[in-house]
Design a protein around this motif. Structure first.
Motif, PDB file in Angstrom:
ATOM      1  N   ALA A 122      -6.431 -66.861  15.667  1.00 59.27           N
ATOM      2  CA  ALA A 122      -7.438 -65.878  16.070  1.00 59.27           C
ATOM      3  C   ALA A 122      -8.328 -66.444  17.167  1.00 59.27           C
ATOM      4  O   ALA A 122      -8.599 -65.777  18.170  1.00 59.27           O
ATOM      5  N   ILE A 123      -8.779 -67.669  16.988  1.00 55.85           N
ATOM      6  CA  ILE A 123      -9.653 -68.304  17.976  1.00 55.85           C
ATOM      7  C   ILE A 123      -8.934 -68.455  19.310  1.00 55.85           C
ATOM      8  O   ILE A 123      -9.493 -68.163  20.374  1.00 55.85           O
ATOM      9  N   ASP A 124      -7.677 -68.892  19.283  1.00 54.79           N
ATOM     10  CA  ASP A 124      -6.902 -69.033  20.516  1.00 54.79           C
ATOM     11  C   ASP A 124      -6.709 -67.684  21.204  1.00 54.79           C
ATOM     12  O   ASP A 124      -6.831 -67.571  22.423  1.00 54.79           O
ATOM     13  N   TYR A 125      -6.411 -66.667  20.416  1.00 55.35           N
ATOM     14  CA  TYR A 125      -6.200 -65.321  20.964  1.00 55.35           C
ATOM     15  C   TYR A 125      -7.485 -64.795  21.602  1.00 55.35           C
ATOM     16  O   TYR A 125      -7.466 -64.272  22.720  1.00 55.35           O
ATOM     17  N   ALA A 126      -8.593 -64.936  20.899  1.00 61.48           N
ATOM     18  CA  ALA A 126      -9.873 -64.452  21.417  1.00 61.48           C
ATOM     19  C   ALA A 126     -10.258 -65.175  22.702  1.00 61.48           C
ATOM     20  O   ALA A 126     -10.793 -64.563  23.630  1.00 61.48           O
ATOM     21  N   ALA A 127      -9.970 -66.468  22.773  1.00 68.69           N
ATOM     22  CA  ALA A 127     -10.302 -67.246  23.974  1.00 68.69           C
ATOM     23  C   ALA A 127      -9.485 -66.794  25.185  1.00 68.69           C
ATOM     24  O   ALA A 127      -9.943 -66.917  26.325  1.00 68.69           O
ATOM     25  N   ALA A 128      -8.310 -66.244  24.931  1.00 70.14           N
ATOM     26  CA  ALA A 128      -7.422 -65.827  26.020  1.00 70.14           C
ATOM     27  C   ALA A 128      -7.624 -64.369  26.441  1.00 70.14           C
ATOM     28  O   ALA A 128      -6.962 -63.899  27.355  1.00 70.14           O
ATOM     29  N   HIS A 129      -8.532 -63.649  25.784  1.00 72.88           N
ATOM     30  CA  HIS A 129      -8.739 -62.225  26.071  1.00 72.88           C
ATOM     31  C   HIS A 129     -10.216 -61.920  26.274  1.00 72.88           C
ATOM     32  O   HIS A 129     -11.063 -62.480  25.587  1.00 72.88           O
TER      33      HIS A 129
END
Length: 167
Positions: free
Chosen positions: A139-146
């Motif tokens: 989730a953290i990785d996804y949020a950082a990329a969007h």
């Protein structure tokens, strides 16, 4: 429509699980109905009703997972908030932002029609600390990329353009 009754039913037979329900205070009748259901199922000792809160980020930071088995929720903004907070999510495909949970691999999205057996299996998986940690990292990785704020800027631009053309 938010599926709180489904959560209460899933508490039956589970130990060491606590449900914190935030946001119900706006509709007193809905809160009373939820309290009565929890009591009738005998799970009321495991449920806290917090009402309207301004400290949702802090509540999410303290939680193990967001469980949102809604029957219908057009957007489900709380789901996007959870993903951006690194909070694993168990939700249904009836929520508009559930697609982000799937894309991020930040929890589980239950297909429709709702299946309580599958919901219970998802909750069991969410009780595994290593699984929650994986979902949280994802989730953290996804949020950082969007950049999820772009939609707000675009909406403001549209409103501003409409307002200027009507003058």
């Amino acid at each position: 429509t938010k599926g709180l009754d489904r959560v209460f039913e899933a508490l039956l037979g589970r130990t060491g699980v606590r449900v914190i329900a935030a946001g119900l205070a706006g509709n007193r009748r809905e809160t009373d109905r939820a309290r009565k259901l929890a009591a009738s199922l005998g799970v009321d000792a495991n449920v806290s009703f917090l009402g309207h809160r301004e400290d949702i980020p802090e509540l999410m930071a303290a939680a193990d997972a967001l469980v949102h088995p809604a029957r219908y929720d057009m957007t489900g903004g709380v789901i996007l908030e959870a993903v951006c907070s690194g909070l694993p999510v168990i939700t249904t495909a009836a929520c508009g932002f559930s697609e982000h949970v799937e894309r991020a691999n930040a929890g589980l999205v239950l297909e429709l029609p709702f299946d309580s057996k599958r919901f219970n299996e998802a909750l069991d998986l969410a009780l595994v600390a290593e699984q929650r940690a994986d979902w949280s990292r994802n989730a953290i990785d996804y949020a950082a990329a969007h950049d999820f704020s772009m939609g707000l800027e675009m909406a403001a631009d549209v409103i501003e353009n409409v307002a200027t053309t009507r003058r």
